[in-house]
Structures are given as C-alpha cells and as structure tokens.
Design a protein around this motif. Structure first.
Motif: not given
Length: 323
Positions: A240-250, A257-267
């Motif tokens: 939660x809160x972290x930012x992620x890049x797909x590292x694609x060119x162009x 950025x993950x703005x909300x999640x359900x950490x206790x849920x699975x599957x």
C-alpha cells in the motif's frame, strides 16, 4: 532540479562524464600493475639505449600501460593489438621520417597511415599513434636508429610490457589477460528474444570501432537479464502506498501507485486499487489482483527531483507516506 543543476548535468554528459562501477580494489590494482610494468620497461630501456631515446619510448609505453592494466579485457589491450599496433606504427613512422625528412607533413602522415594500417590489420592500439609520431619528431637520437627503432626499443618494450601484463593480471582471477584464456568453453546465450546474429547486426549498424569483445557483450547482456529476473516482484511485494513502473520504453511507460488494498484477502479476492501517477494513462484509476500488479510491474520506484528512481517496495511506500 534547478536550472544550474540541469545545465551542469548536460555539460558533464557532453564531456563524456559517466558513472563508473569499478571497485576501489580494481582501480588500485590498475595503478599497481602500471607501476610494475613501466618500472620494468624504464629499467630495461635505460640499460640498452641512450637516456634521450629511452625517455621517448617510455612515454609511448606509458599509454599502453593504461590499457593493459586498467582495461586488460578490452579489444585494444589484447596482445595482437599491442604488438601489431606498436610495431606497424613504428615501421610507418620511421619510413615517413626517412623518406620525408624535415617535411611538415611527415608527423601527420605517419599518424594517419598508422591508423589506416591498424584498422586493416585488426590491431588498433591508440599508443601506436604516439610511437609513429615519436619516430618522426623524436630528434637525431631516434632518427639515427633508423629501422632498428622497430626492434630496439619498440619490439623489446612491447615484449616486456606484455610479459608484465600477463604475469601481473594472472595473479587475480577476475582480471583476464589475454582475454581468450578466460573464455568460457561454451559461449553465453543471448537474452531471450535475441540471437547473437542480432547483436552482430546492431554492431555493424553502429559502424564505429567499439572496444569490447563480441562474446563479452553477450555475456554482459545475459548477466543483466539474470539480474532483472532476480529482481522480479512477487505478490507480497505489492504494498500500500508504493509506486511501481512497468519499465517500458517510449509511450508505453507508466507508473502506478497502490492507493488501497485488502491485505488479509487471498486468491481472487486479494485486490488492489491503483492510480496511474505518471506516463501513459496518467490520472486514471483501476482495480486488479495483487498478483496481476506484480506481473505488470518491473520494479518499485520513487520520485527523485523531476524523475523516478528504482527503490525497494518498502522504501517506495515509506517515501509516499512521508509526502
């Protein structure tokens, strides 16, 4: 980044200032190897030649020492490059000095013909240009040697420095000299999706001399791909809160950025809500499984000035929380 900082960064880029990943140990060994090699050449040359001639030749070998001990794996540093480049240039330099005495064109012609000869003989060695120039402008002591200049001191000094480079670099397993002695029995595979023929084609398109062995280029790319795979994100790395890049060119590049999640849920119910904070689709939001986000992302990132840098997911989340 301020205007002054931007200008300074661009100026350094124009001048060729680049990041250097060489360790302090490697830098120290390069200097120590050059000390040993030049010390040996200096002693041998002064023993066999008049001091004035010896000084000229040691200057040329000093340039060779930079390559042999600082870049022992480079194409320009290999034995044939050193031997052929130095000796061919010496022959051309002496010929220009003898056949065009006192001509203002002789120094330039000697260096130009040496470069041409080294290209076709596949032995480009930059210090060879200095050797050719020395044969022309070295003065009466060098001129009196005639074509003996090729044998003594040039060939003798080349033999000494090659022997010194072989013995010194062999003391350290990661320093390869000559590089062929450390070649793997099987050439490294090209990264997935590319073949060695593709790299060879790319090198031909550049149409410029590049100081790297073809197999070394493949090995570097393979190691880079292995490192990238080792850094691949898992579902548990999506925080939660972290930012992620797909590292694609162009135009396909984007940062989510993950703005909300359900950490206790699975599957299938383990969902995250994200917002595109940079790149393609900026401002859009979406929902996906945590695992799908991990598969989409190449690595976690954080803002640095006006750009983005690679960080750990934990650090990205911490930086976001502090904003």
């Amino acid at each position: 980044m301020t205007v002054l900082a931007t200008f300074w960064a661009r100026l350094l880029h124009v001048f060729g200032w680049r990041a250097n990943a060489t360790s302090h140990l490697e830098k120290t060994l390069s200097a120590l190897g050059a000390f040993c090699g030049i010390g040996l050449i200096y002693a041998v040359t002064h023993w066999l030649l008049p001091s004035e001639a010896a000084l000229w030749v040691v200057a040329s070998m000093g340039a060779s020492a930079v390559l042999l001990f600082a870049v022992p794996h480079g194409v320009l540093s290999q034995p044939w490059a050193v031997l052929g480049g130095q000796c061919l240039s010496a022959v051309i330099g002496v010929a220009c000095a003898r056949w065009l005495p006192d001509s203002p064109l002789a120094p330039a012609l000697a260096v130009a013909l040496s470069i041409l000869a080294m290209h076709y003989a596949r032995c480009i060695h930059p210090p060879g240009g200095a050797t050719a120039l020395t044969a022309v402008v070295g003065g009466p002591v060098i001129h009196d040697l005639g074509f003996n200049f090729v044998l003594l001191p040039v060939l003798m000094n080349v033999s000494v420095i090659l022997l010194a480079a072989f013995l010194f670099n062999s003391l350290f397993p990661w320093r390869r000299y000559p590089v062929a002695l450390a070649r793997l029995p099987e050439p490294p595979k090209a990264p997935s999706g590319m073949a060695p023929e593709d790299f060879y084609h790319a090198l031909r398109q550049v149409d410029s001399y590049i100081d790297i062995q073809f197999d070394d280029l493949l090995e570097i790319m393979q190691l880079a791909e292995q490192h990238a795979r080792a850094q691949r994100l898992e579902a548990d790395d999506i925080l939660l809160g972290a930012c992620y890049s797909n590292a694609l060119a162009g135009a396909g590049w984007a940062v989510r950025q993950v703005i909300d999640d359900a950490p206790k849920q699975r599957g299938r119910r383990d969902l995250v809500i994200y917002k595109v904070v940079a790149g393609a689709g900026q401002g859009n939001t979406g929902v996906c499984r945590r695992l799908d986000m991990a598969n989409w992302a190449a690595h976690a990132v954080a803002t640095e000035g006006k750009g983005w840098i690679r960080v750990t997911p934990e650090e990205s989340a911490q930086r976001a929380a502090q904003r």
